[in-house]
Design a protein around this motif. Sequence first.
Motif, PDB file in Angstrom:
ATOM      1  N   SER A  63       2.619   9.637  -4.077  1.00 46.80           N
ATOM      2  CA  SER A  63       3.690   9.581  -5.132  1.00 46.80           C
ATOM      3  C   SER A  63       3.555   8.976  -6.201  1.00 46.80           C
ATOM      4  O   SER A  63       3.139   7.768  -6.291  1.00 46.80           O
ATOM      5  N   ALA A  64       3.990   9.434  -7.522  1.00 43.14           N
ATOM      6  CA  ALA A  64       3.827   8.773  -8.651  1.00 43.14           C
ATOM      7  C   ALA A  64       4.642   7.787  -8.923  1.00 43.14           C
ATOM      8  O   ALA A  64       4.235   6.904  -9.778  1.00 43.14           O
ATOM      9  N   ARG A  65       5.681   7.555  -8.171  1.00 42.15           N
ATOM     10  CA  ARG A  65       6.593   6.441  -8.358  1.00 42.15           C
ATOM     11  C   ARG A  65       5.703   5.182  -7.999  1.00 42.15           C
ATOM     12  O   ARG A  65       5.767   4.033  -8.568  1.00 42.15           O
ATOM     13  N   TYR A  66       4.630   5.273  -7.146  1.00 38.72           N
ATOM     14  CA  TYR A  66       3.728   3.924  -6.864  1.00 38.72           C
ATOM     15  C   TYR A  66       2.424   4.229  -7.507  1.00 38.72           C
ATOM     16  O   TYR A  66       1.442   3.475  -6.932  1.00 38.72           O
ATOM     17  N   ILE A  67       1.956   4.930  -8.222  1.00 43.68           N
ATOM     18  CA  ILE A  67       0.887   5.200  -9.132  1.00 43.68           C
ATOM     19  C   ILE A  67       0.977   4.781 -10.440  1.00 43.68           C
ATOM     20  O   ILE A  67       1.705   5.615 -10.997  1.00 43.68           O
ATOM     21  N   ARG A  68       0.505   3.861 -11.132  1.00 41.09           N
ATOM     22  CA  ARG A  68       0.605   3.603 -12.463  1.00 41.09           C
ATOM     23  C   ARG A  68      -0.639   4.339 -13.100  1.00 41.09           C
ATOM     24  O   ARG A  68      -1.807   4.047 -12.802  1.00 41.09           O
ATOM     25  N   LEU A  69      -0.455   5.104 -14.189  1.00 36.87           N
ATOM     26  CA  LEU A  69      -1.659   5.626 -14.883  1.00 36.87           C
ATOM     27  C   LEU A  69      -2.415   4.973 -15.609  1.00 36.87           C
ATOM     28  O   LEU A  69      -1.965   3.888 -16.273  1.00 36.87           O
ATOM     29  N   PHE A  71      -4.316   6.417   3.354  1.00 38.91           N
ATOM     30  CA  PHE A  71      -3.724   5.126   3.025  1.00 38.91           C
ATOM     31  C   PHE A  71      -4.227   4.498   1.882  1.00 38.91           C
ATOM     32  O   PHE A  71      -5.509   4.427   1.880  1.00 38.91           O
ATOM     33  N   ALA A  72      -3.880   4.200   0.789  1.00 38.99           N
ATOM     34  CA  ALA A  72      -4.452   3.459  -0.293  1.00 38.99           C
ATOM     35  C   ALA A  72      -3.836   2.239  -0.598  1.00 38.99           C
ATOM     36  O   ALA A  72      -2.484   1.974  -0.396  1.00 38.99           O
ATOM     37  N   GLN A  73      -4.602   1.110  -0.646  1.00 43.13           N
ATOM     38  CA  GLN A  73      -4.215  -0.404  -0.868  1.00 43.13           C
ATOM     39  C   GLN A  73      -3.422  -0.570  -2.048  1.00 43.13           C
ATOM     40  O   GLN A  73      -3.945  -0.092  -3.073  1.00 43.13           O
ATOM     41  N   GLY A 110       0.852  -1.343   0.114  1.00 40.94           N
ATOM     42  CA  GLY A 110       0.131  -0.056  -0.083  1.00 40.94           C
ATOM     43  C   GLY A 110       0.892   1.063  -0.061  1.00 40.94           C
ATOM     44  O   GLY A 110       1.889   1.377  -0.131  1.00 40.94           O
ATOM     45  N   LEU A 111       0.171   2.267   0.071  1.00 39.60           N
ATOM     46  CA  LEU A 111       0.807   3.690  -0.230  1.00 39.60           C
ATOM     47  C   LEU A 111       0.350   4.888   0.789  1.00 39.60           C
ATOM     48  O   LEU A 111      -1.074   4.885   1.049  1.00 39.60           O
ATOM     49  N   TRP A 112       1.138   5.357   1.538  1.00 39.73           N
ATOM     50  CA  TRP A 112       0.682   6.371   2.551  1.00 39.73           C
ATOM     51  C   TRP A 112       0.354   7.694   1.713  1.00 39.73           C
ATOM     52  O   TRP A 112       1.112   7.810   0.737  1.00 39.73           O
TER      53      TRP A 112
END
Length: 125
Positions: free
Chosen positions: A111-117, A75-77, A59-61
């Motif tokens: 963070s865009a590092r951990y979100i794929r468009l 938080f996003a899973q 997940g991502l804070w």
Amino acid sequence: MRLRSPLTRGLARVLATAAASGALITALAAAPATATTAAAPHGGDGPGRYRGVVTAIGGLWLHDRPGRDSRRIGFAQQGQIVSIYCQYPGGPVNGNRLWYLLGDRTWAWGSARYIRLLGPTPRWC
């Protein structure tokens, strides 16, 4: 007895209209800060226009500003699809300085590092 000329009445009407217009413009300019959490359909102008999927293992804070040194507010899973409002350069995360302002339930930065468009690249904030 006070006399008002047509010029005075006209000026009062113009000033009232300008004040009302100014209040409307101010309200519209503040809209992103007070926007509702309902996502617009993909391709619209709302928070749901751009989307991505969280790729961070575990997940991502989500933060209140675009940087890891800011306060965690959510938080996003991993695998969760998020609505992206816009992108902004912020503090680096593993070499990537790009952050997305998410407009799902609350306005938060991821963070865009951990979100794929999933679709087009978001507009700049």
